[in-house]
Scaffold this motif. Sequence first.
Motif, PDB file in Angstrom:
ATOM      1  N   ARG A 100       2.475  -5.837   0.558  1.00 53.22           N
ATOM      2  CA  ARG A 100       2.366  -4.743   1.519  1.00 53.22           C
ATOM      3  C   ARG A 100       3.226  -5.066   2.733  1.00 53.22           C
ATOM      4  NH1 ARG A 100      -0.378  -0.032  -0.331  1.00 53.22           N
ATOM      5  NH2 ARG A 100      -1.340  -0.767  -2.247  1.00 53.22           N
TER       6      ARG A 100
ATOM      7  N   ASN B 275       5.198   1.640   2.368  1.00 47.52           N
ATOM      8  CA  ASN B 275       4.117   1.131   1.520  1.00 47.52           C
ATOM      9  C   ASN B 275       3.549   2.223   0.626  1.00 47.52           C
ATOM     10  OD1 ASN B 275       3.117  -1.824   1.962  1.00 47.52           O
ATOM     11  ND2 ASN B 275       3.776  -1.110   3.979  1.00 47.52           N
TER      12      ASN B 275
ATOM     13  N   SER C  51       0.605  -9.998  -0.888  1.00 46.08           N
ATOM     14  CA  SER C  51       0.115  -8.701  -1.350  1.00 46.08           C
ATOM     15  C   SER C  51       1.252  -7.729  -1.609  1.00 46.08           C
ATOM     16  CB  SER C  51      -0.821  -8.097  -0.295  1.00 46.08           C
ATOM     17  OG  SER C  51      -0.097  -7.759   0.871  1.00 46.08           O
TER      18      SER C  51
ATOM     19  N   ARG D  92       6.098   2.598  -2.246  1.00 41.97           N
ATOM     20  CA  ARG D  92       6.182   1.450  -3.158  1.00 41.97           C
ATOM     21  C   ARG D  92       4.897   1.238  -3.952  1.00 41.97           C
ATOM     22  NH1 ARG D  92       8.879  -3.932  -0.959  1.00 41.97           N
ATOM     23  NH2 ARG D  92       8.517  -4.384  -3.162  1.00 41.97           N
ATOM     24  N   HIS D  93       3.766   1.358  -3.286  1.00 45.10           N
ATOM     25  CA  HIS D  93       2.512   1.016  -3.945  1.00 45.10           C
ATOM     26  C   HIS D  93       1.730   2.243  -4.423  1.00 45.10           C
ATOM     27  CE1 HIS D  93       2.983  -3.197  -2.855  1.00 45.10           C
ATOM     28  NE2 HIS D  93       3.434  -2.755  -1.695  1.00 45.10           N
TER      29      HIS D  93
END
Length: 331
Positions: free
Chosen positions: A286, A231, A284, A234-235
Amino acid sequence: MRLSRQIGEALADGLTGKGAQLAARRLARLLAADAVALADCEKLLATAGSLDPDAAQALLVETLDVLEPVTAPPLRAAPLVVSGDLAGCLLVSGDVSDADLAEAADLVARALDHADLVRARERIAEADLRTLRAQISPHFMHNALAAISAHTRTDPERARELLTDFSDYLRYSFAGTGDFATVADELHAVQTYLELQRARFDDRLDITVRIAPEVLPVPIPFLVVQPIVENAVRHGFESRPGTGHIAVRGFSEGPLCVIEVEDDGAGMDPDVAKAILTGSRAGSGRIGLANVDKRLRAVYGPEYGLWLDTAPGAGTKATVRIPRYARGVHA
């Protein structure tokens, strides 16, 4: 008999549950004691009546050292042994016989053992961890293979190293031995994953891993750290230009093992982070954070789990807190 059943019901969430105080009051009534306290292996958790806290703490330590009932008038204490493991201590004050104290300690231990079995069944019903092992992100697999392919002509040696890393990562992720790994095993897999991601981003990903030696052998549920790191990539980094930094830290805080994964990416609104962990924010993107938190709390109890510290533009720090030693948890 009814009071004994009510004590068992009050201990349904264990010694740290919300019913422990009620259980202590019911035990005091059952024993006709002036005061009763329930303790884990460190401190008093629930008390009914008036006890000298210093004397009670000293008696707790002594009882846990000798693993048998101890008397220090007006206090008496007996260890709580659940399925062969030391779980805590029962302390009483007043005119309570040795036989009554032993019977009460056995009652509490049986209630705690029953509560453990109920929670174990709930964990099995809520999450099949073997299925979770297979949930490796197709997004990551595609990008890892693309990164390896891109290096085959320009840097064949690096491509071979990355292919070995990818093989090691998949072997660990699909391993079929047990539901727990050590922190050392988890972080080795994470480092392998991050090396593959660094190759994908042409070394624009700056990685720091600092782990205190004392937490390396701590058992932890399988594939807890990697989804958090994925995560962060990626985010926190994937959609932004330039260099990004991800730090993975592991250390002890007294009886706790703490693992932090911090990125300097976009961050998010704290309310969004809270919704992600509760699983109430669908879509989301996530990956499995709510699942990670749920698994940790199912294994260790509601006071442990995953926390997100974040704000828009300020990056995200994910923190896992678990006990270094937990009954029934072995890698």
